[in-house]
Design a protein around this motif. Structure first.
Motif, PDB file in Angstrom:
ATOM      1  N   LYS A 129       0.844  -1.204   0.000  1.00  0.00           N
ATOM      2  CA  LYS A 129       0.000   0.000   0.000  1.00  0.00           C
ATOM      3  C   LYS A 129       0.868   1.238   0.000  1.00  0.00           C
ATOM      4  CE  LYS A 129      -2.622   1.703   3.513  1.00  0.00           C
ATOM      5  NZ  LYS A 129      -3.739   2.518   3.918  1.00  0.00           N
ATOM      6  N   GLY A 130       0.530   2.175  -0.876  1.00  0.00           N
ATOM      7  CA  GLY A 130       1.280   3.426  -0.929  1.00  0.00           C
ATOM      8  C   GLY A 130       2.599   3.286  -1.641  1.00  0.00           C
ATOM      9  N   LYS A 131       2.864   2.086  -2.166  1.00  0.00           N
ATOM     10  CA  LYS A 131       4.156   1.904  -2.820  1.00  0.00           C
ATOM     11  C   LYS A 131       4.001   1.281  -4.200  1.00  0.00           C
ATOM     12  CE  LYS A 131       6.898   1.672   1.301  1.00  0.00           C
ATOM     13  NZ  LYS A 131       6.848   0.702   2.376  1.00  0.00           N
ATOM     14  N   ALA A 132       2.809   1.374  -4.758  1.00  0.00           N
ATOM     15  CA  ALA A 132       2.590   0.811  -6.088  1.00  0.00           C
ATOM     16  C   ALA A 132       2.280   1.938  -7.052  1.00  0.00           C
ATOM     17  CB  ALA A 132       1.430  -0.184  -6.053  1.00  0.00           C
ATOM     18  N   ALA A 133       2.545   1.691  -8.325  1.00  0.00           N
ATOM     19  CA  ALA A 133       2.248   2.717  -9.320  1.00  0.00           C
ATOM     20  C   ALA A 133       1.769   2.068 -10.601  1.00  0.00           C
ATOM     21  CB  ALA A 133       3.496   3.567  -9.591  1.00  0.00           C
ATOM     22  N   LEU A 134       1.004   2.831 -11.371  1.00  0.00           N
ATOM     23  CA  LEU A 134       0.523   2.362 -12.672  1.00  0.00           C
ATOM     24  C   LEU A 134       0.896   3.381 -13.719  1.00  0.00           C
ATOM     25  CD1 LEU A 134      -3.181   1.207 -12.167  1.00  0.00           C
ATOM     26  CD2 LEU A 134      -1.200  -0.234 -12.571  1.00  0.00           C
ATOM     27  N   VAL A 135       0.894   2.936 -14.977  1.00  0.00           N
ATOM     28  CA  VAL A 135       1.120   3.905 -16.048  1.00  0.00           C
ATOM     29  C   VAL A 135      -0.176   4.667 -16.273  1.00  0.00           C
ATOM     30  CG1 VAL A 135       0.542   2.180 -17.802  1.00  0.00           C
ATOM     31  CG2 VAL A 135       1.882   4.178 -18.419  1.00  0.00           C
ATOM     32  N   ASN A 136      -0.056   5.962 -16.497  1.00  0.00           N
ATOM     33  CA  ASN A 136      -1.222   6.823 -16.587  1.00  0.00           C
ATOM     34  C   ASN A 136      -1.813   6.873 -17.993  1.00  0.00           C
ATOM     35  OD1 ASN A 136      -3.182   8.664 -16.011  1.00  0.00           O
ATOM     36  ND2 ASN A 136      -1.821  10.236 -15.248  1.00  0.00           N
ATOM     37  N   THR A 137      -1.879   5.730 -18.654  1.00  0.00           N
ATOM     38  CA  THR A 137      -2.541   5.661 -19.948  1.00  0.00           C
ATOM     39  C   THR A 137      -3.737   4.763 -19.762  1.00  0.00           C
ATOM     40  OG1 THR A 137      -0.380   5.719 -20.986  1.00  0.00           O
ATOM     41  CG2 THR A 137      -2.222   5.124 -22.373  1.00  0.00           C
ATOM     42  N   PRO A 138      -4.960   5.250 -19.991  1.00  0.00           N
ATOM     43  CA  PRO A 138      -6.137   4.463 -19.640  1.00  0.00           C
ATOM     44  C   PRO A 138      -6.108   3.026 -20.168  1.00  0.00           C
ATOM     45  CG  PRO A 138      -6.810   6.628 -20.321  1.00  0.00           C
ATOM     46  CD  PRO A 138      -5.332   6.590 -20.489  1.00  0.00           C
ATOM     47  N   SER A 139      -5.883   2.849 -21.475  1.00  0.00           N
ATOM     48  CA  SER A 139      -6.049   1.488 -21.984  1.00  0.00           C
ATOM     49  C   SER A 139      -4.981   0.539 -21.471  1.00  0.00           C
ATOM     50  CB  SER A 139      -6.061   1.494 -23.510  1.00  0.00           C
ATOM     51  OG  SER A 139      -4.945   2.196 -23.990  1.00  0.00           O
ATOM     52  N   ILE A 140      -3.800   1.035 -21.153  1.00  0.00           N
ATOM     53  CA  ILE A 140      -2.739   0.154 -20.676  1.00  0.00           C
ATOM     54  C   ILE A 140      -2.835  -0.042 -19.176  1.00  0.00           C
ATOM     55  CG2 ILE A 140      -0.264  -0.226 -20.578  1.00  0.00           C
ATOM     56  CD1 ILE A 140       0.025   1.459 -23.029  1.00  0.00           C
ATOM     57  N   GLY A 141      -3.043   1.064 -18.464  1.00  0.00           N
ATOM     58  CA  GLY A 141      -3.159   0.967 -17.006  1.00  0.00           C
ATOM     59  C   GLY A 141      -4.278   0.013 -16.619  1.00  0.00           C
ATOM     60  N   VAL A 142      -5.390   0.123 -17.319  1.00  0.00           N
ATOM     61  CA  VAL A 142      -6.539  -0.698 -16.950  1.00  0.00           C
ATOM     62  C   VAL A 142      -6.279  -2.173 -17.265  1.00  0.00           C
ATOM     63  CG1 VAL A 142      -8.120  -0.904 -18.908  1.00  0.00           C
ATOM     64  CG2 VAL A 142      -8.969  -0.114 -16.720  1.00  0.00           C
ATOM     65  N   MET A 143      -5.446  -2.427 -18.289  1.00  0.00           N
ATOM     66  CA  MET A 143      -5.106  -3.821 -18.603  1.00  0.00           C
ATOM     67  C   MET A 143      -4.211  -4.418 -17.544  1.00  0.00           C
ATOM     68  SD  MET A 143      -4.589  -5.175 -22.409  1.00  0.00           S
ATOM     69  CE  MET A 143      -3.531  -3.898 -23.013  1.00  0.00           C
ATOM     70  N   ASP A 144      -3.279  -3.626 -17.022  1.00  0.00           N
ATOM     71  CA  ASP A 144      -2.427  -4.132 -15.946  1.00  0.00           C
ATOM     72  C   ASP A 144      -3.287  -4.517 -14.746  1.00  0.00           C
ATOM     73  OD1 ASP A 144       0.600  -2.078 -16.355  1.00  0.00           O
ATOM     74  OD2 ASP A 144      -0.102  -3.894 -17.347  1.00  0.00           O
ATOM     75  N   VAL A 145      -4.233  -3.653 -14.417  1.00  0.00           N
ATOM     76  CA  VAL A 145      -5.120  -3.956 -13.291  1.00  0.00           C
ATOM     77  C   VAL A 145      -5.945  -5.200 -13.599  1.00  0.00           C
ATOM     78  CG1 VAL A 145      -7.062  -3.133 -11.931  1.00  0.00           C
ATOM     79  CG2 VAL A 145      -5.232  -1.571 -12.528  1.00  0.00           C
ATOM     80  N   ALA A 146      -6.384  -5.307 -14.856  1.00  0.00           N
ATOM     81  CA  ALA A 146      -7.190  -6.473 -15.243  1.00  0.00           C
ATOM     82  C   ALA A 146      -6.399  -7.764 -15.051  1.00  0.00           C
ATOM     83  CB  ALA A 146      -7.636  -6.328 -16.697  1.00  0.00           C
ATOM     84  N   MET A 147      -5.120  -7.737 -15.437  1.00  0.00           N
ATOM     85  CA  MET A 147      -4.269  -8.910 -15.224  1.00  0.00           C
ATOM     86  C   MET A 147      -4.231  -9.254 -13.737  1.00  0.00           C
ATOM     87  SD  MET A 147      -2.813  -9.961 -18.150  1.00  0.00           S
ATOM     88  CE  MET A 147      -1.371 -10.883 -17.659  1.00  0.00           C
ATOM     89  N   ALA A 148      -4.101  -8.218 -12.917  1.00  0.00           N
ATOM     90  CA  ALA A 148      -4.019  -8.450 -11.478  1.00  0.00           C
ATOM     91  C   ALA A 148      -5.329  -8.999 -10.936  1.00  0.00           C
ATOM     92  CB  ALA A 148      -3.638  -7.150 -10.754  1.00  0.00           C
ATOM     93  N   LEU A 149      -6.442  -8.418 -11.392  1.00  0.00           N
ATOM     94  CA  LEU A 149      -7.743  -8.846 -10.880  1.00  0.00           C
ATOM     95  C   LEU A 149      -8.056 -10.280 -11.304  1.00  0.00           C
ATOM     96  CD1 LEU A 149      -9.866  -5.617 -11.314  1.00  0.00           C
ATOM     97  CD2 LEU A 149      -8.986  -6.629  -9.226  1.00  0.00           C
ATOM     98  N   GLU A 150      -7.708 -10.603 -12.532  1.00  0.00           N
ATOM     99  CA  GLU A 150      -7.957 -11.967 -12.982  1.00  0.00           C
ATOM    100  C   GLU A 150      -7.105 -12.933 -12.188  1.00  0.00           C
ATOM    101  OE1 GLU A 150      -9.470 -12.760 -17.467  1.00  0.00           O
ATOM    102  OE2 GLU A 150      -7.339 -13.153 -17.110  1.00  0.00           O
ATOM    103  N   ALA A 151      -5.862 -12.505 -11.882  1.00  0.00           N
ATOM    104  CA  ALA A 151      -4.977 -13.369 -11.114  1.00  0.00           C
ATOM    105  C   ALA A 151      -5.517 -13.585  -9.707  1.00  0.00           C
ATOM    106  CB  ALA A 151      -3.575 -12.760 -11.063  1.00  0.00           C
ATOM    107  N   ARG A 152      -6.182 -12.563  -9.171  1.00  0.00           N
ATOM    108  CA  ARG A 152      -6.736 -12.695  -7.823  1.00  0.00           C
ATOM    109  C   ARG A 152      -8.034 -13.459  -7.826  1.00  0.00           C
ATOM    110  NH1 ARG A 152      -6.312  -7.789  -4.024  1.00  0.00           N
ATOM    111  NH2 ARG A 152      -8.554  -7.712  -4.341  1.00  0.00           N
ATOM    112  N   GLY A 153      -8.592 -13.618  -9.008  1.00  0.00           N
ATOM    113  CA  GLY A 153      -9.863 -14.312  -9.087  1.00  0.00           C
ATOM    114  C   GLY A 153     -11.049 -13.406  -8.884  1.00  0.00           C
TER     115      GLY A 153
END
Lengths: 434, 286, 280
Positions: free
Chosen positions: A209-233
């Motif tokens: 927490k407080g130590k993560a970052a994403l790229v500020n491009t909507p289509s790419i940033g959201v895909m990174d999160v999607a990968m994470a969410l799918e991995a978490r189930g």
């Protein structure tokens, strides 16, 4: 060697020398690449031609432009601009660009609008040496490449000579010449995390927490999160690279919760910021690009580009000739694009971690040890340097993620422009202001 | 003849008017037109629909964005006014020689000769967790943990704005104050007025124009900025202009154009408000 | 409060002076980071720690090594900024003088200028780019970018001239006319010298606004970048203390320029004092 063969060899050399002398004497511009077969066009005033290429600063480098000018005999200029400016300029001032070095998903903006023109396959010298990932959409062993997102096959071919629509099967009309690509993943500070990171779900781990970052491009940033969410189930997506409104809504909602909890330290806008965030220890895990990891490492700060079990997010670049090119200028442009993939550039960018789409030619410009390290995933037999001579990796280390086959074999999705792009941008704006 | 009376004025203003019309007015007509277009996937469909405006007015995001921008604008305005006024006051009334005035003033401008973008990069090593500021304060024992709010927060955004725009407040106020007739102050002093009285009765009113101009500059700069807020908040705070720039990045020109028109309308109202309080032109024409 | 030109300073002076000093420290705070890190070791980056001490990054500025075309971009930025500053001064002064009478259309021009100030630069740039393309003209840094930047600097120049001229005492002009001066003489010998501090302010604004300008220029500069564009493009891939070296170098150059300016002013002042016997 028999006498006859010896004679023949000497004749060949003599002929070449005469040719060179004649060319020089006749005032024809001859590029120093003559021995390697460039340029293939000869004209009185070829040296007056100037080509302007525009693209990201990771591939529009003055050294490459100088080498091209030297070997081709006409002037090649490169201008580095950021992707937004590039897209805007392509749409509003197409004549100011000759060769567009595009991220492949950007082609959606330009197809069928008389902005870029097709290249007949016959004119591209290295098509048969191009990786099947790009030519056929499959790996060497026949397995199909992931089609989530804008995979190369979706935008590589036009359906006709007019170039109005993309074709879904190989045709003889190329949208452009694919140049380089890479498999992107998360970058981490192993020294600050202290344990192995193996899954995309770690991006959203409350431990960071407080130590993560994403790229500020909507289509790419959201895909990174999607990968994470799918991995978490938490969610299952149809196509992470082309989300439905519903999927977007669900993803953004979860992102908002994380943001309010203070999980993200920052959203970085450019390469520079991503390097500084990691190097200064502001973040320990983030979306990152390969040369950024290299940059952090070359400062003596440990940074690891983790191979994650769910796979990589990939991207590729393509050189497109602009529609206004014709006649000799068009010939020169095609010549240049062929030169681009003849190996020198491939070797240069390999040292930043990028793969050439025609590895065979790039191999000629890498030392065997470098090839082993960058492509084959073998431990470095020598100290590995970046394209500018700075030490990047010490002897004995293995490239993060291993060999070309290991890394590109696990591509989960490609950078993309979604159908619901309009909706995504709105929701992203909401997310940022939330 | 009446016409001839203001002909010289027309000629004097003509160049400025011409440039503004050519390079601003006409492009703006294009923007207005585009704000009524339809769009999708990087394409524009020239029509005339109100959808873009309707979407903006009906969205709660719009309200949040404007509140966020206004919040920044007001705080930055107040801080720069306070600092700018004091700096100008110091330079005009306490610094004695012209040489020192100019010298000290130029001292303040030197950082501006280094490109904005470079200075933005330097905030991380300055205010970051392991930056100079935190290291110094931890070293002095003032705090035991690095102060995280210094960077990538609203605080950081405001600090950066103040850093960049205070000078825009100083210059006009300095100009106004420098023209105050000293004999007025001497007379008031002789008549027994206290320092505070002189400040409120003489200096403040006579600096009105400078304050108004500085305020206009700072407010328009903050409302129109997309770069500072993005970088300093780490992409976590939004402003109207940054939402706009996101839309332009995504080649979604129509909603961006509509947003721009609304932004211009609102800020013009704010500026008119300021001008109503201080009629800058009236002083000019008498 | 007394405003004496000599004698002991009131206690308020020290309060204000400390405030000023704090402000200067605040302005230079990030700059100190830039200065320190520009001497970063060869393997170092844009954040602490310092991996060594070297002049490598200054050297990188003069060789075209990996740092893009900083030299060329810098030249273009300076030239453009000077042109913009000159044009802004001349046009703003003229327009400001023109606004001294209420003429039909003055409101329109005024609010056009205000709107130009407020409109986000990205749109002005976009509009100009599209316009040029429709007319078939080439986009270049000294044509379209120049026009775009002027839409940014002229409103500032105009407003400052309003403030400056607002206090301008017409009596001086009338006196000059009474003494037989022509319009030109009046302008050159009376009006301009009195307006000089304001004019310098406008020139300064025009120069720095142009030099640092980004959103309007990004779409109108054409194939050759100005310095902010070049730096921005660099940060999208190259992250190198050479950027900070740029900052240090510009600071040194600025201080030299200021030093020269101050010395010349001092010399001129001394000459005037000697001439008239009274300090200006």
């Amino acid at each position: 060697m028999t006498r006859a063969a010896e004679e023949e060899r000497k004749n060949k050399i003599r002929r070449r020398q005469i040719l060179n002398a004649a060319a020089a004497g006749a005032g024809l511009a001859v590029g120093s690449g003559l021995v390697r077969g460039f340029p293939t066009i000869w004209a009185q005033n070829i040296k007056d031609i100037k080509l302007v290429q525009v693209g990201g600063s990771y591939s529009n480098i003055v050294e490459i432009a100088n080498q091209a000018t030297k070997e081709l005999g006409f002037t090649v200029e490169m201008q580095a601009i950021d992707p937004d400016a590039q897209t805007n300029r392509t749409l509003t001032q197409p004549k100011s660009i000759d060769i567009n070095d595009l991220g492949t998903f950007l082609l959606y903006y330009f197809v069928g609008r008389n902005i870029v023109q097709p290249i007949p396959v016959s004119k591209y010298k290295y098509w048969d040496k191009t990786l099947p990932i790009f030519a056929k959409g499959e790996y060497a062993d026949g397995r199909k490449v992931s089609t989530q997102g804008t995979s190369p096959m979706k935008i590589q071919y036009y359906d006709s000579a007019e170039g109005k629509k993309f074709a879904t099967q190989p045709t003889e009309w190329l949208t452009g010449i694919p140049t380089m690509f890479n498999a992107d993943t998360l970058g981490v500070r192993p020294d600050l995390i202290g344990r192995p990171v193996e899954s995309w779900k770690e991006l959203l781990n409350p431990e960071f927490k407080g130590k993560a970052a994403l790229v500020n491009t909507p289509s790419i940033g959201v895909m990174d999160v999607a990968m994470a969410l799918e991995a978490r189930g938490d969610l299952k997506y149809g196509d992470k690279g082309n989300m439905t409104k519903d999927e977007i809504d669900k993803t953004i909602k979860i992102m908002l919760d994380f943001k309010k909890a203070g999980h993200f330290r920052a959203f970085w806008t450019n390469f520079d910021q991503s390097v500084n965030l990691m190097a200064s220890g502001e973040v320990v895990i983030q979306s990152m690009w390969s040369p950024a990891v290299t940059a952090v490492r070359s400062r003596g700060i440990p940074c690891y580009y983790v191979p994650l079990k769910e796979g990589y997010r990939s991207w590729s670049s393509i050189l497109c000739p602009m529609a206004h090119l014709s006649g000799m200028k068009l010939d020169a442009a095609i010549d240049y694009m062929n030169w681009h993939n003849s190996g020198w550039t491939g070797g240069f960018v390999a040292r930043q971690g990028y793969y050439s789409t025609v590895p065979e030619t790039a191999k000629k410009f890498l030392s065997p040890e470098e090839w082993d390290y960058w492509y084959d995933g073998k431990p470095a037999a020598i100290d590995i340097k970046d394209p500018y001579g700075n030490l990047m990796e010490k002897k004995g280390k293995i490239r993060d993620g291993g060999s070309f086959a290991e890394r590109t074999g696990k591509i989960a999705c490609w950078n993309t422009l979604m159908d619901e792009d309009r909706y995504l941008t709105r929701r992203w704006n909401e997310f940022i202001s939330g | 003849m009446k016409a001839i009376a203001w002909l010289p004025s027309w000629l004097q203003v003509a160049p400025v008017a011409l440039i503004l019309v050519l390079f601003f007015g006409l492009p703006m007509l294009v923007v207005v037109a585009v704000s009524f277009f339809d769009y999708g996937q990087g394409r524009l469909y020239p029509t005339f629909i109100f959808d873009n405006y309707l979407e903006i007015f009906s969205s709660s995001v719009t309200v949040r964005l404007y509140l966020s921008s206004l919040k920044f604008a007001l705080i930055v305005w107040a801080v720069t006014l306070l600092i700018g006024f004091n700096i100008a006051y110091f330079l005009v009334f306490h610094v004695r020689t012209l040489l020192w005035q100019i010298g000290l003033f130029l001292l303040c401008t030197v950082p501006f000769w280094t490109s904005n973008i470079i200075r933005m990069i330097s905030w991380i090593p300055f205010l970051g967790r392991n930056g100079i500021f935190n290291q110094t304060f931890m070293g002095l024992g003032v705090v035991s943990q690095p102060m995280e709010f210094l960077l990538f927060s609203d605080f950081a955004v405001i600090v950066a704005y103040v850093h960049l725009f205070t000078l825009f407040m100083v210059v006009p106020i300095f100009n106004s104050m420098a023209r105050i007739d000293r004999s007025l102050i001497e007379a008031a002093y002789d008549a027994g007025a206290g320092s505070w009285g002189i400040l409120t009765e003489i200096i403040l009113p006579l600096s009105k124009t400078g304050i108004a101009l500085g305020s206009i500059f700072v407010i328009t700069l903050v409302m129109g900025d997309f770069f500072v807020v993005k970088v300093m908040s780490g992409g976590q705070s939004a402003s109207v202009a940054s939402a706009l720039s996101n839309e332009i990045s995504a080649i979604q020109y129509p909603p961006a154009a509509a947003n721009a028109m609304i932004l211009v309308a609102i800020v013009t109202l704010m500026v008119s408000g300021i001008l109503r309080l201080v009629d800058v032109r009236k002083e000019l024409t008498g | 409060m007394k405003h004496a030109t000599a004698g002991p300073r009131p206690w308020t002076f020290y309060v204000f002076a400390s405030f000023f000093a704090l402000f200067v420290l605040f302005l230079y705070g990030p700059m100190t980071v830039i200065y320190i890190l520009s001497f970063q070791g060869p393997t170092g980056g844009l954040t602490f720690p310092m991996t060594g001490f070297s002049l490598r990054w200054f050297h990188a500025l003069v060789t075209a090594e990996r740092v893009g075309d900083i030299g060329g971009a810098f030249n273009r930025s300076i030239v453009l900024a000077v042109i913009v500053a000159l044009l802004t001064v001349v046009l703003s002064v003229a327009a400001g003088l023109g606004f001294r009478r209420r003429f039909p259309g003055s409101g329109v021009v005024f609010y056009l200028a205000i709107a130009s100030l407020i409109m986000p630069g990205l749109f002005v740039g976009l509009g100009i780019a599209v316009g040029f393309q429709l007319l078939g003209l080439d986009i270049d840094w000294y044509t379209s970018a120049l026009g775009a930047q002027l839409t940014w600097t002229l409103p500032y120049g105009l407003l400052i001239m309003f403030a400056v001229l607002g206090r301008f005492n017409r009596a001086y002009e009338e006196a000059a006319t009474d003494l037989g001066a022509t319009s030109w003489q009046r302008l050159r010998e009376v009006v301009l010298p009195i307006l000089l501090p304001g004019i310098i302010g406008v020139a300064l604004f025009g120069f720095t606004l142009s030099y640092d300008e980004f959103p309007r220029t990004v779409l109108t500069a054409g194939t050759r970048n100005t310095l902010p564009l070049e730096i921005w493009a660099m940060t999208t891939n190259v992250t190198s203390p050479a950027l900070f070296a740029v900052g240090t170098v510009t600071t040194i150059v600025s201080f030299i320029a200021i030093g020269i300016a101050l010395i010349s002013i001092a010399v001129i002042q001394r000459r005037r004092t000697r001439g008239s016997g009274e300090p200006i």
